[in-house]
Scaffold this motif. Structure first.
Motif, mmCIF file in Angstrom:
data_model
loop_
_atom_site.group_PDB
_atom_site.id
_atom_site.type_symbol
_atom_site.label_atom_id
_atom_site.label_comp_id
_atom_site.label_asym_id
_atom_site.label_seq_id
_atom_site.Cartn_x
_atom_site.Cartn_y
_atom_site.Cartn_z
ATOM 1 N N GLY A 154 34.202 81.904 19.413
ATOM 2 C CA GLY A 154 33.556 80.604 19.457
ATOM 3 C C GLY A 154 34.474 79.529 20.006
ATOM 4 O O GLY A 154 34.072 78.719 20.848
ATOM 5 N N LYS A 155 35.717 79.533 19.547
ATOM 6 C CA LYS A 155 36.677 78.539 20.024
ATOM 7 C C LYS A 155 36.957 78.710 21.512
ATOM 8 O O LYS A 155 37.214 77.741 22.232
ATOM 9 N N PHE A 156 36.917 79.954 21.977
ATOM 10 C CA PHE A 156 37.226 80.259 23.368
ATOM 11 C C PHE A 156 36.127 79.780 24.318
ATOM 12 O O PHE A 156 36.406 79.219 25.378
ATOM 13 N N TYR A 157 34.864 79.998 23.922
ATOM 14 C CA TYR A 157 33.743 79.724 24.820
ATOM 15 C C TYR A 157 33.072 78.373 24.620
ATOM 16 O O TYR A 157 32.539 77.795 25.563
ATOM 17 N N GLU A 158 33.060 77.887 23.392
ATOM 18 C CA GLU A 158 32.285 76.681 23.087
ATOM 19 C C GLU A 158 32.738 75.506 23.946
ATOM 20 O O GLU A 158 33.932 75.328 24.197
ATOM 21 N N TYR A 159 31.784 74.738 24.424
ATOM 22 C CA TYR A 159 32.025 73.540 25.242
ATOM 23 C C TYR A 159 32.603 73.855 26.621
ATOM 24 O O TYR A 159 33.090 72.964 27.302
ATOM 25 N N ASN A 160 32.573 75.109 27.039
ATOM 26 C CA ASN A 160 33.100 75.463 28.351
ATOM 27 C C ASN A 160 32.044 76.269 29.115
ATOM 28 O O ASN A 160 32.103 77.502 29.182
ATOM 29 N N ASP A 161 31.067 75.558 29.679
ATOM 30 C CA ASP A 161 29.962 76.217 30.374
ATOM 31 C C ASP A 161 30.436 77.009 31.582
ATOM 32 O O ASP A 161 29.883 78.074 31.889
ATOM 33 N N LEU A 162 31.440 76.491 32.279
ATOM 34 C CA LEU A 162 31.936 77.200 33.453
ATOM 35 C C LEU A 162 32.546 78.535 33.051
ATOM 36 O O LEU A 162 32.299 79.561 33.701
ATOM 37 N N LEU A 163 33.320 78.559 31.983
ATOM 38 C CA LEU A 163 33.917 79.812 31.508
ATOM 39 C C LEU A 163 32.836 80.786 31.066
ATOM 40 O O LEU A 163 32.914 81.987 31.350
ATOM 41 N N GLN A 164 31.815 80.282 30.389
ATOM 42 C CA GLN A 164 30.716 81.157 29.955
ATOM 43 C C GLN A 164 30.059 81.828 31.167
ATOM 44 O O GLN A 164 29.770 83.028 31.152
ATOM 45 N N ARG A 165 29.837 81.031 32.224
ATOM 46 C CA ARG A 165 29.225 81.601 33.428
ATOM 47 C C ARG A 165 30.172 82.587 34.107
ATOM 48 O O ARG A 165 29.766 83.683 34.500
ATOM 49 N N ASP A 166 31.430 82.200 34.228
ATOM 50 C CA ASP A 166 32.407 83.092 34.869
ATOM 51 C C ASP A 166 32.492 84.429 34.145
ATOM 52 O O ASP A 166 32.513 85.488 34.774
ATOM 53 N N GLU A 167 32.562 84.375 32.826
ATOM 54 C CA GLU A 167 32.682 85.615 32.058
ATOM 55 C C GLU A 167 31.426 86.474 32.192
ATOM 56 O O GLU A 167 31.511 87.698 32.293
ATOM 57 N N GLY A 168 30.266 85.833 32.188
ATOM 58 C CA GLY A 168 29.028 86.576 32.349
ATOM 59 C C GLY A 168 28.957 87.280 33.688
ATOM 60 O O GLY A 168 28.598 88.460 33.768
ATOM 61 N N ILE A 169 29.287 86.558 34.749
ATOM 62 C CA ILE A 169 29.259 87.148 36.088
ATOM 63 C C ILE A 169 30.289 88.264 36.205
ATOM 64 O O ILE A 169 30.031 89.320 36.794
ATOM 65 N N ARG A 170 31.476 88.041 35.624
ATOM 66 C CA ARG A 170 32.506 89.092 35.655
ATOM 67 C C ARG A 170 31.995 90.367 34.995
ATOM 68 O O ARG A 170 32.134 91.463 35.535
ATOM 69 N N SER A 171 31.431 90.225 33.813
ATOM 70 C CA SER A 171 30.948 91.398 33.088
ATOM 71 C C SER A 171 29.826 92.097 33.854
ATOM 72 O O SER A 171 29.786 93.328 33.929
ATOM 73 N N ALA A 172 28.917 91.312 34.416
ATOM 74 C CA ALA A 172 27.819 91.896 35.191
ATOM 75 C C ALA A 172 28.356 92.636 36.417
ATOM 76 O O ALA A 172 27.835 93.695 36.798
ATOM 77 N N THR A 173 29.408 92.103 37.021
ATOM 78 C CA THR A 173 30.010 92.753 38.180
ATOM 79 C C THR A 173 30.684 94.054 37.778
ATOM 80 O O THR A 173 30.593 95.064 38.493
ATOM 81 N N PHE A 174 31.348 94.052 36.618
ATOM 82 C CA PHE A 174 31.971 95.295 36.138
ATOM 83 C C PHE A 174 30.931 96.394 35.970
ATOM 84 O O PHE A 174 31.133 97.528 36.407
#
Length: 200
Positions: A110-130
């Motif tokens: 929660g501390k890592f992702y909360e309030y960081n929409d860009l990181l949430q998107r980056d991580e999602g796209i990374r995982s989908a690419t994997f």
């Protein structure tokens, strides 16, 4: 097929046999291999829409530059990411981990992702690419070919697959039996242009 051979022989195939179908066992194996992919915090952000309906595929093709892979490949996946996976019962992502790991990572998400929409998107796209890359290599190892697709209208495809809020499409992935070999590999940039030691 050996993994090294699958990596070297994987190509983006444009022509697929529209009559070919995967068996249920083959589809199950492909997904079982796919979900072995890595993801940040093991959140498994990926979501796969396996588009089987022929009429829906035709509609998707109409907003995907009329690419024949969309309708002709044995399988068509819309590879998506859930941007809020980190919020959805994060304890389940570590349920088999040692307790000290659970105690560390679950609250940290929660501390890592909360309030960081860009990181949430980056991580999602990374995982989908994997997961998409794992599927491409797995398909090749199984004797099939694939083609990742980005030439489509993401807004229209999102409507067609009824993409939920807080999800994004990373790509589409066609998998099947090729009918034409790929053209020769078009070429690589010199290794010195892509590989650096310590700094640029």
């Amino acid at each position: 097929m050996h993994l090294f051979q699958a990596i070297r022989e994987r190509r983006s195939i444009k022509s697929f046999d529209p009559a070919h179908r995967f068996s249920k066992d083959e589809e199950d194996l492909l997904i079982d291999l796919a979900v072995q992919s890595p993801s940040s915090f093991n959140a498994q952000h990926w979501r796969l829409v396996n588009v089987k309906d022929a009429s829906l595929r035709a509609q998707i093709r109409s907003v995907a530059a009329d690419q024949s892979q969309v309708t002709d490949a044995s399988l068509l996946f819309v590879v998506c990411a859930d941007l809020k996976a980190w919020q959805k019962g994060p304890e389940r992502y570590f349920r088999n981990a040692p307790q000290d790991i659970q105690d560390l990572l679950v609250p940290w998400m929660g501390k890592f992702y909360e309030y960081n929409d860009l990181l949430q998107r980056d991580e999602g796209i990374r995982s989908a690419t994997f997961i998409a890359h794992t599927m491409m290599l797995s398909a090749k190892a199984m004797g099939y070919d694939s083609c990742p697709l980005i030439g489509f209208d993401p807004i229209e495809v999102s409507k067609l697959v009824k993409l939920p809020d807080n999800h994004v499409i990373a790509m589409m992935l066609a998998i099947g039996k090729s009918t034409k070999p790929a053209w020769p590999k078009p070429g690589y940039v010199d290794r010195s242009e892509i590989l650096f030691e310590n700094t640029f």
